[in-house]
Design a protein around this motif. Structure first.
Motif, short mmCIF file in Angstrom:
data_model
loop_
_atom_site.label_atom_id
_atom_site.label_comp_id
_atom_site.label_asym_id
_atom_site.label_seq_id
_atom_site.Cartn_x
_atom_site.Cartn_y
_atom_site.Cartn_z
N ILE A 121 -116.74 53.97 93.85
CA ILE A 121 -115.86 52.93 94.38
C ILE A 121 -116.21 52.62 95.84
CG2 ILE A 121 -113.48 52.35 94.97
CD1 ILE A 121 -114.09 52.23 91.99
N LEU A 122 -116.49 53.64 96.63
CA LEU A 122 -116.86 53.43 98.03
C LEU A 122 -118.18 52.67 98.14
CD1 LEU A 122 -115.83 56.90 99.51
CD2 LEU A 122 -114.77 54.70 100.03
N LEU A 123 -119.16 53.05 97.30
CA LEU A 123 -120.45 52.35 97.32
C LEU A 123 -120.30 50.92 96.81
CD1 LEU A 123 -122.78 55.22 96.04
CD2 LEU A 123 -122.66 54.29 98.36
N TYR A 124 -119.41 50.72 95.84
CA TYR A 124 -119.13 49.37 95.35
C TYR A 124 -118.55 48.51 96.46
CZ TYR A 124 -116.19 45.71 93.35
OH TYR A 124 -115.57 44.52 93.10
N ASN A 125 -117.63 49.08 97.24
CA ASN A 125 -117.06 48.33 98.36
C ASN A 125 -118.14 47.93 99.36
OD1 ASN A 125 -114.46 48.53 97.35
ND2 ASN A 125 -113.97 50.38 98.50
N GLY A 126 -119.09 48.83 99.58
CA GLY A 126 -120.19 48.50 100.48
C GLY A 126 -121.08 47.40 99.92
N ASN B 66 -109.33 51.55 105.13
CA ASN B 66 -108.75 50.96 103.92
C ASN B 66 -109.41 51.52 102.67
OD1 ASN B 66 -106.75 49.29 104.97
ND2 ASN B 66 -108.16 47.59 105.32
N SER B 67 -110.75 51.67 102.72
CA SER B 67 -111.48 52.16 101.55
C SER B 67 -111.10 53.59 101.21
CB SER B 67 -113.00 52.07 101.80
OG SER B 67 -113.42 50.73 101.92
N VAL B 68 -111.05 54.45 102.22
CA VAL B 68 -110.72 55.86 101.99
C VAL B 68 -109.27 56.01 101.51
CG1 VAL B 68 -110.51 58.15 103.02
CG2 VAL B 68 -112.40 56.67 103.67
N THR B 69 -108.34 55.33 102.20
CA THR B 69 -106.93 55.45 101.81
C THR B 69 -106.68 54.80 100.44
OG1 THR B 69 -106.42 53.43 103.08
CG2 THR B 69 -106.05 55.57 104.17
N GLN B 70 -107.45 53.77 100.12
CA GLN B 70 -107.30 53.12 98.82
C GLN B 70 -107.65 54.09 97.69
OE1 GLN B 70 -109.38 49.27 98.23
NE2 GLN B 70 -110.26 50.20 96.41
N LYS C 45 -118.63 41.54 107.38
CA LYS C 45 -119.08 42.03 106.07
C LYS C 45 -120.13 43.12 106.20
CE LYS C 45 -116.17 39.26 104.49
NZ LYS C 45 -114.84 39.82 104.18
N VAL C 46 -121.01 43.01 107.19
CA VAL C 46 -121.98 44.07 107.40
C VAL C 46 -121.26 45.36 107.78
CG1 VAL C 46 -123.87 44.86 108.88
CG2 VAL C 46 -123.88 42.52 108.03
N ALA C 47 -120.21 45.22 108.61
CA ALA C 47 -119.41 46.40 108.98
C ALA C 47 -118.72 46.98 107.75
CB ALA C 47 -118.36 46.01 110.03
N GLN C 48 -118.21 46.11 106.88
CA GLN C 48 -117.54 46.56 105.67
C GLN C 48 -118.53 47.18 104.69
OE1 GLN C 48 -114.99 43.53 103.97
NE2 GLN C 48 -114.18 42.98 105.97
N PHE C 49 -119.79 46.78 104.77
CA PHE C 49 -120.83 47.43 103.96
C PHE C 49 -121.23 48.76 104.56
CE2 PHE C 49 -125.46 48.20 104.01
CZ PHE C 49 -125.62 48.62 102.69
N PHE C 50 -121.47 48.76 105.86
CA PHE C 50 -121.99 49.94 106.54
C PHE C 50 -121.01 51.11 106.46
CE2 PHE C 50 -122.53 52.57 110.36
CZ PHE C 50 -123.88 52.89 110.26
N GLY C 51 -119.73 50.85 106.79
CA GLY C 51 -118.74 51.92 106.83
C GLY C 51 -118.51 52.58 105.48
N PRO C 52 -118.06 51.80 104.47
CA PRO C 52 -117.83 52.42 103.15
C PRO C 52 -119.09 53.03 102.53
CG PRO C 52 -116.70 50.32 103.30
CD PRO C 52 -117.57 50.42 104.52
N ALA C 53 -120.26 52.39 102.75
CA ALA C 53 -121.50 52.94 102.19
C ALA C 53 -121.82 54.29 102.84
CB ALA C 53 -122.65 51.97 102.39
N LEU C 54 -121.66 54.36 104.16
CA LEU C 54 -121.92 55.62 104.87
C LEU C 54 -120.94 56.70 104.41
CD1 LEU C 54 -123.36 57.25 107.07
CD2 LEU C 54 -121.74 56.28 108.73
N THR D 254 -120.65 65.86 100.28
CA THR D 254 -119.71 66.94 100.59
C THR D 254 -118.68 67.19 99.49
OG1 THR D 254 -118.19 65.41 101.71
CG2 THR D 254 -119.93 66.43 103.06
N LYS D 255 -118.55 66.22 98.56
CA LYS D 255 -117.53 66.29 97.51
C LYS D 255 -116.11 66.32 98.10
CE LYS D 255 -120.84 66.75 94.47
NZ LYS D 255 -121.22 65.62 93.58
N ASN D 256 -115.97 65.74 99.30
CA ASN D 256 -114.66 65.74 99.97
C ASN D 256 -114.42 64.35 100.55
OD1 ASN D 256 -112.33 66.13 101.44
ND2 ASN D 256 -113.04 67.96 102.50
N THR D 257 -113.54 63.58 99.91
CA THR D 257 -113.27 62.21 100.34
C THR D 257 -112.67 62.16 101.74
OG1 THR D 257 -112.86 61.61 98.03
CG2 THR D 257 -112.11 60.06 99.70
#
Length: 594
Positions: A112-117, A346-350, A471-480, A488-491
């Motif tokens: 889901i995080l990579l999809y958001n990116g 938003n991505s992490v809390t979602q 959008k680049v920021a929204q890609f970079f953050g969630p993708a990272l 880490t297996k830890n959201t």
């Protein structure tokens, strides 16, 4: 920018504005109309239609129901890796969950995080291609209309996906991508409109004609108008958030009665119904804007320009303007960090909210209702504080960013604590209330500050760049964060990155000099006016730019700024104002009701 104007001067500005004639009175007097008055002025109907569009395009479905559907359908096709081999034990509530993607496996949270990116990256590519085209002809109106229809249709299309769609979860993923990309594009083209609405507001244009209003005072009036439209439209977006949440709560309780279950046990197909409601509501609210919007077309697109490559060429030209508009690009850098922080949070809390509520769409609707109410309160509270203490747009943005940074710092505690730090449903309620009061104004003030740093006539080009940075920021953050979570297996580790990204912009925004930025923008506008006889086609072919690239020319530019200020029209002062000026045509009392 207007913080240097005293309270006494501000009251004098309002008095002068009330006593100055409207466009209609100037025209009826036979006076010569300035060039800027040949563009249709903003009407009250147009302003309210603009607010109403954002009321429908409120974003609730972007963060709630569609993500619920795709994450639920994916998890239904996954397994719990801690309970045996692949496919042995289905995913359960609050357990790890993996799914097959191609020839490998990936956790649903990471997916889901990579999809958001990926979603943000595609939006950046689309905006780069079509963004600057909106500055030409009537493209802005047409593009906004098309992306609105596509986005609404994609939301309604989720009615086709019930629990059985988990067998082909890639299809709803694709429809969700179409919806979210078109939604992101609609915001960029919508935001690019409000500077034009502010500049052509009847009161702003009256102030521009008034020989007794100085350039500094005019900047105050225009800035307050921009803040007013931006903040009120954001408030109306949250009013729409509240309305659609209420409607979906009614529908959710009706479904509970229909299936004879409690409200928190409504079948997951309810999320698809809520999504369709959001699409229909946006479509209904968007219709008035496309009917009452005044046509303010830009110049024609160059004859030999290619629709698929012109945006990329223009993007190159826009980036090269960093020497002429350094403060603008400094803010773009700060906005990258700001948006990266908010979108990552938003991505992490979602992802965590879906787990904490067990995909309960109705529960999330109640949370959204709290956020909507608090967002409305936050927008009007920030606007009141700004007017009460005469604070600048930059200061208000800093206040919003500072309070926003507290939440990810708090959530970092949950990395080590099993009881607090976004661990309980009670914290979900607190988070949504905090986000509404302190983060919702961030969207309004970042848009307004950007509008104050953009030259007139280049709104779509620079707001397209603004959107691309977003959008680049929204890609970079969630993708990272997605990569970190996968490793880490830890959201919750993502909260550390969110906290750092929230604090850094406070330093960068503080370095922006708004007075110097205003001079640069005025100089840029005059230089572009003088180059108006040179075709855009020639600019693209020869890469011609004004010779202000060298730092040695900066002093000369600033020295000559007085010659670039808009010319006043003293003769217009002979027109007698009407007696109904204390209440303007858009209903605001006392001339400038901002």
């Amino acid at each position: 920018m207007f913080s240097a104007v005293s309270y006494f001067d501000w009251n004098r500005i309002l008095t002068l504005n009330r006593e100055y004639p409207t466009d209609e009175e100037v025209k009826s007097s036979g006076e010569t109309i300035p060039d800027w008055d040949k563009v249709p002025q903003t009407t009250a109907w147009e302003r309210w239609a603009y607010y109403f569009y954002y009321n429908g395009n409120n974003g609730i479905n972007y963060y709630s129901y569609v993500p619920n559907v795709i994450q639920y359908l994916t998890a239904e096709n996954g397994w719990d890796p801690s309970q045996g081999p692949q496919g042995a034990v289905p995913c359960g509530e609050s357990t790890s969950c993996e799914v097959r993607l191609g020839g490998s496996t990936i956790s649903v949270d990471s997916l889901i995080l990579l999809y958001n990116g990926l979603n943000a990256l595609i939006q950046a590519l689309v905006l780069t291609t079509i963004g600057s085209l909106a500055d030409y002809g009537n493209n802005s109106h047409n593009i906004l209309l098309v992306v609105t229809i596509i986005s609404c249709a994609a939301q309604i299309a989720f009615l086709a996906f019930n629990e059985d769609a988990s067998q082909y979860w890639g299809v709803p993923f694709l429809v969700a991508l179409v919806f979210q990309v078109s939604y992101g594009a609609s915001l960029v083209f919508y935001w690019a409109i409000f500077p034009s609405l502010a500049v052509n507001d009847p009161k702003v244009r009256a102030a521009k004609r008034n020989p007794h209003v100085s350039q500094e005072e005019y900047a105050v009036i225009e800035s307050f108008c921009r803040n007013h439209i931006s903040t009120i439209s954001t408030a109306w977006s949250n009013i729409g958030f509240f309305v659609i949440s209420t409607l979906n709560i009614i529908i959710g309780n009706a479904l509970a009665i229909r299936y004879n279950v409690s409200w928190d046990e409504v079948p997951q197909y309810g999320n698809s119904i809520y999504s369709a409601m959001c699409g229909a509501y946006w479509l209904l609210c968007g219709i008035p804007w496309f009917i009452v919007q005044k046509k303010r077309p830009g110049p024609p697109l160059p004859a030999d320009a290619n629709y698929f490559t012109y945006g990329w060429k223009t993007l190159g030209l826009a980036i090269k303007e960093y020497r002429r508009l350094p403060q603008t690009f400094l803010f773009l850098g700060a906005y990258f960090l700001l948006n990266d922080a908010v979108s990552s949070m938003n991505s992490v809390t979602q992802v965590l909210t879906v787990s904490l509520t067990n995909y309960d769409g109705l529960m999330q609707t109640y949370l959204s209702l709290v956020q909507a109410v608090c967002s409305i309160i936050g927008c009007f509270l920030f606007l009141h504080v700004q007017k009460r203490f005469h604070l600048s747009t930059k200061t208000m943005l800093q206040i919003s960013t500072g309070f926003t940074a507290i939440m990810p710092i708090w959530c970092c505690i949950g990395i080590w604590s099993p009881t607090i730090g976004f661990r309980t449903q009670a914290e979900l309620w607190i988070y949504n209330a905090w986000f509404g009061i302190f983060t919702a104004p961030f969207y309004a003030y970042s848009q307004t500050l950007m509008s104050e740093l953009v030259p007139i006539g280049k709104e779509n080009m620079f707001f397209s760049l603004f959107g691309i940075v977003s959008k680049v920021a929204q890609f970079f953050g969630p993708a990272l964060i997605g990569g970190v979570v996968a490793a880490t297996k830890n959201t919750r580790i993502g909260f550390i990155l969110c906290a750092v990204a929230n604090v850094l912009p406070l330093i960068v925004v503080a370095a922006i000099n708004m007075e110097r930025a205003e001079v640069r923008v005025k100089v840029y506008e005059e230089q572009e006016r003088r180059k108006s006889e040179t075709s855009v086609d020639e600019l693209l072919q020869h890469g011609h730019h004004h010779n202000s690239d060298d730092d040695d020319d900066d002093d000369q530019v600033v020295h000559e700024e007085v010659f670039y200020l808009p010319q006043q029209q003293p003769s217009l002062s002979s027109v007698t104002p009407s007696s109904n000026h204390p209440k303007s045509s858009d209903g605001y009392q006392g001339g400038y009701g901002f």
